[in-house]
Design an enzyme around this catalytic site. Structure first.
Site, PDB file in Angstrom:
ATOM      1  N   ASN A   9     -32.143  -7.569 -15.212  1.00 29.53           N
ATOM      2  CA  ASN A   9     -31.682  -6.962 -13.949  1.00 29.53           C
ATOM      3  C   ASN A   9     -30.514  -6.043 -14.292  1.00 29.53           C
ATOM      4  O   ASN A   9     -29.406  -6.514 -14.548  1.00 29.53           O
ATOM      5  CB  ASN A   9     -31.243  -8.086 -12.992  1.00 29.53           C
ATOM      6  CG  ASN A   9     -30.605  -7.530 -11.737  1.00 29.53           C
ATOM      7  OD1 ASN A   9     -30.708  -6.339 -11.440  1.00 29.53           O
ATOM      8  ND2 ASN A   9     -29.933  -8.394 -10.982  1.00 29.53           N
ATOM      9  N   LYS A  11     -28.999  -4.049 -12.419  1.00 39.10           N
ATOM     10  CA  LYS A  11     -28.108  -3.848 -11.260  1.00 39.10           C
ATOM     11  C   LYS A  11     -27.814  -2.344 -11.094  1.00 39.10           C
ATOM     12  O   LYS A  11     -28.728  -1.548 -11.229  1.00 39.10           O
ATOM     13  CB  LYS A  11     -26.838  -4.671 -11.413  1.00 39.10           C
ATOM     14  CG  LYS A  11     -27.136  -6.140 -11.761  1.00 39.10           C
ATOM     15  CD  LYS A  11     -25.955  -7.021 -11.639  1.00 39.10           C
ATOM     16  CE  LYS A  11     -26.295  -8.409 -12.145  1.00 39.10           C
ATOM     17  NZ  LYS A  11     -25.269  -9.390 -11.853  1.00 39.10           N
ATOM     18  N   HIS A  96     -31.597 -11.433  -4.325  1.00 37.01           N
ATOM     19  CA  HIS A  96     -30.545 -11.668  -5.316  1.00 37.01           C
ATOM     20  C   HIS A  96     -29.263 -12.072  -4.590  1.00 37.01           C
ATOM     21  O   HIS A  96     -28.982 -11.589  -3.498  1.00 37.01           O
ATOM     22  CB  HIS A  96     -30.320 -10.400  -6.149  1.00 37.01           C
ATOM     23  CG  HIS A  96     -29.459 -10.654  -7.340  1.00 37.01           C
ATOM     24  ND1 HIS A  96     -28.085 -10.700  -7.267  1.00 37.01           N
ATOM     25  CD2 HIS A  96     -29.779 -10.909  -8.640  1.00 37.01           C
ATOM     26  CE1 HIS A  96     -27.595 -10.966  -8.470  1.00 37.01           C
ATOM     27  NE2 HIS A  96     -28.603 -11.088  -9.322  1.00 37.01           N
ATOM     28  N   GLU A  98     -26.321 -11.236  -4.965  1.00 35.81           N
ATOM     29  CA  GLU A  98     -25.420 -10.129  -4.620  1.00 35.81           C
ATOM     30  C   GLU A  98     -25.870  -9.461  -3.328  1.00 35.81           C
ATOM     31  O   GLU A  98     -25.075  -8.807  -2.649  1.00 35.81           O
ATOM     32  CB  GLU A  98     -25.351  -9.134  -5.785  1.00 35.81           C
ATOM     33  CG  GLU A  98     -24.535  -9.707  -6.933  1.00 35.81           C
ATOM     34  CD  GLU A  98     -24.876  -9.165  -8.304  1.00 35.81           C
ATOM     35  OE1 GLU A  98     -25.577  -8.141  -8.407  1.00 35.81           O
ATOM     36  OE2 GLU A  98     -24.447  -9.797  -9.290  1.00 35.81           O
ATOM     37  N   GLU A 168     -30.446 -19.148  -9.776  1.00 34.22           N
ATOM     38  CA  GLU A 168     -29.232 -18.496 -10.271  1.00 34.22           C
ATOM     39  C   GLU A 168     -28.022 -19.062  -9.546  1.00 34.22           C
ATOM     40  O   GLU A 168     -27.694 -18.616  -8.435  1.00 34.22           O
ATOM     41  CB  GLU A 168     -29.305 -16.991 -10.014  1.00 34.22           C
ATOM     42  CG  GLU A 168     -30.481 -16.316 -10.666  1.00 34.22           C
ATOM     43  CD  GLU A 168     -30.204 -14.839 -10.908  1.00 34.22           C
ATOM     44  OE1 GLU A 168     -30.231 -14.439 -12.067  1.00 34.22           O
ATOM     45  OE2 GLU A 168     -29.935 -14.110  -9.942  1.00 34.22           O
ATOM     46  N   GLY A 174     -22.499 -13.302 -13.864  1.00 35.17           N
ATOM     47  CA  GLY A 174     -21.512 -12.298 -14.262  1.00 35.17           C
ATOM     48  C   GLY A 174     -20.134 -12.873 -14.530  1.00 35.17           C
ATOM     49  O   GLY A 174     -19.163 -12.129 -14.638  1.00 35.17           O
ATOM     50  N   SER A 214     -25.317 -15.625 -16.695  1.00 32.03           N
ATOM     51  CA  SER A 214     -24.659 -15.456 -17.995  1.00 32.03           C
ATOM     52  C   SER A 214     -25.515 -15.937 -19.160  1.00 32.03           C
ATOM     53  O   SER A 214     -25.008 -16.561 -20.103  1.00 32.03           O
ATOM     54  CB  SER A 214     -23.291 -16.161 -17.988  1.00 32.03           C
ATOM     55  OG  SER A 214     -22.469 -15.599 -16.984  1.00 32.03           O
TER      56      SER A 214
HETATM   57  C1  PEP Z   1     -28.148 -11.632 -12.463  1.00 33.33           C
HETATM   58  O1  PEP Z   1     -27.611 -10.666 -11.996  1.00 33.33           O
HETATM   59  O2  PEP Z   1     -29.249 -11.976 -12.013  1.00 33.33           O
HETATM   60  C2  PEP Z   1     -27.474 -12.355 -13.533  1.00 33.33           C
HETATM   61  C3  PEP Z   1     -27.958 -13.513 -13.894  1.00 33.33           C
HETATM   62  O3  PEP Z   1     -26.365 -11.757 -14.095  1.00 33.33           O
HETATM   63  P1  PEP Z   1     -25.584 -12.224 -15.433  1.00 33.33           P
HETATM   64  O4  PEP Z   1     -26.620 -12.490 -16.481  1.00 33.33           O
HETATM   65  O5  PEP Z   1     -24.700 -11.090 -15.772  1.00 33.33           O
HETATM   66  O6  PEP Z   1     -24.840 -13.469 -15.080  1.00 33.33           O
END
Ligand code: PEP
Length: 260
Positions: A9, A11, A96, A98, A168, A174, A214
């Site tokens: 992803n 973003k 997601h 976000e 997630e 992040g 992460s």
């Molecule tokens: C994501 O945005 O779906 C995500 C898991 O981000 P990150 O790997 O940066 O934590």
């Protein structure tokens, strides 16, 4: 064993089409033609066209990061599933965190998008997960069950089998904090049990449930080795080809070794 699925992803990155093309080229070269581990990248919408051209002839899927539930009409700033498909998308990320938390997207909206995506043959990646406050209040399973109840409403078992879920935990996205493999596996097992109770054992065993939060090359193998973790949705580490490819390699190693 369900085939592992690693999706990147991107973003709102990178900032130019040139950089997006360079990243896609490096990922394509590293993935090669082997499809034993499923791989997809999800660039910003404005770069989908460029990245689709790069990925031609490769087994890597192309995903959008969102879509509208309507096929067309007066929805300023939105994109329909058919438009995404027309530009080469095979996948779409829905719900997601976000978007759930930053843009107040609801389970009902995610559910409408999910039905629209399935209706035209896009593979949806539906994100679910709890905040830190919810985990600390011991509400993780309730939150995840509530999100699944709302966002997966009205699916037949056959439709459900084709949906990818991404667990997630919001506190791990992040932040550099990762759920431990046992923390993640515990929620994935809960998700699988919930799917079994709603859709039956055979369907639940077919659903790919990714972990996201992460994921990096150095923690991927342990996470992906857990019995109910079927892949990863990768944010930050998907922006560096070497890191993303390191995660794909970890998935290939786990696949070669098999799971208990
Ligand atoms: C994501 O945005 O779906 C995500 C898991 O981000 P990150 O790997 O940066 O934590």
């Amino acid at each position: 064993m369900r085939p592992l699925f690693i999706a990147g992803n991107w973003k709102m990155n990178p900032s130019t089409s040139e950089a997006a093309v360079a990243l896609a080229e490096a990922v394509k070269a590293g993935v090669g033609t082997s499809a034993e581990v499923r791989v997809a990248v999800c660039p910003p919408s404005v770069f989908l066209h460029h990245v689709d051209a790069v990925l031609s002839g490769s087994p890597i899927g192309l995903g959008a990061q969102n879509m509208h539930w309507k096929p067309d009409g007066a929805y300023t700033g939105e994109l329909s599933g058919a438009m995404l498909q027309d530009i080469g998308c095979t996948h779409v990320i829905l719900g997601h965190s976000e978007r759930r938390h930053g843009l107040h997207e609801t389970d009902a909206q995610i559910n409408a998008k999910l039905h629209a995506a399935i209706g035209i043959g896009l593979i949806p990646i539906v994100c679910i997960g709890e905040t830190l406050e919810e985990r600390q209040a011991d509400q993780t399973n309730d939150v995840v069950a509530g999100q699944m109840t709302g966002s997966l409403a009205g699916l037949s078992p056959e439709q459900m089998a084709g949906v990818v879920l991404a667990y997630e935990p919001v506190w791990a996205i992040g932040t550099g904090l990762t759920a431990t493999p046992s923390q993640a596996q515990a929620v994935h097992e809960f998700i699988r049990d919930w799917l079994t109770s709603k859709f039956g054992e055979a369907t639940a065993q077919r659903v790919v449930v990714q972990y996201g939060g992460s994921v990096k090359p150095d923690n991927a193998a342990e996470l992906l080795g857990a019995p109910d973790i079927d892949g990863a949705l990768v944010g930050g580490a998907s922006l560096k080809a070497a890191d993303f490819l390191g995660i794909v390699q970890a998935a290939r190693d786990v696949t070669a070794k098999g799971k208990p």
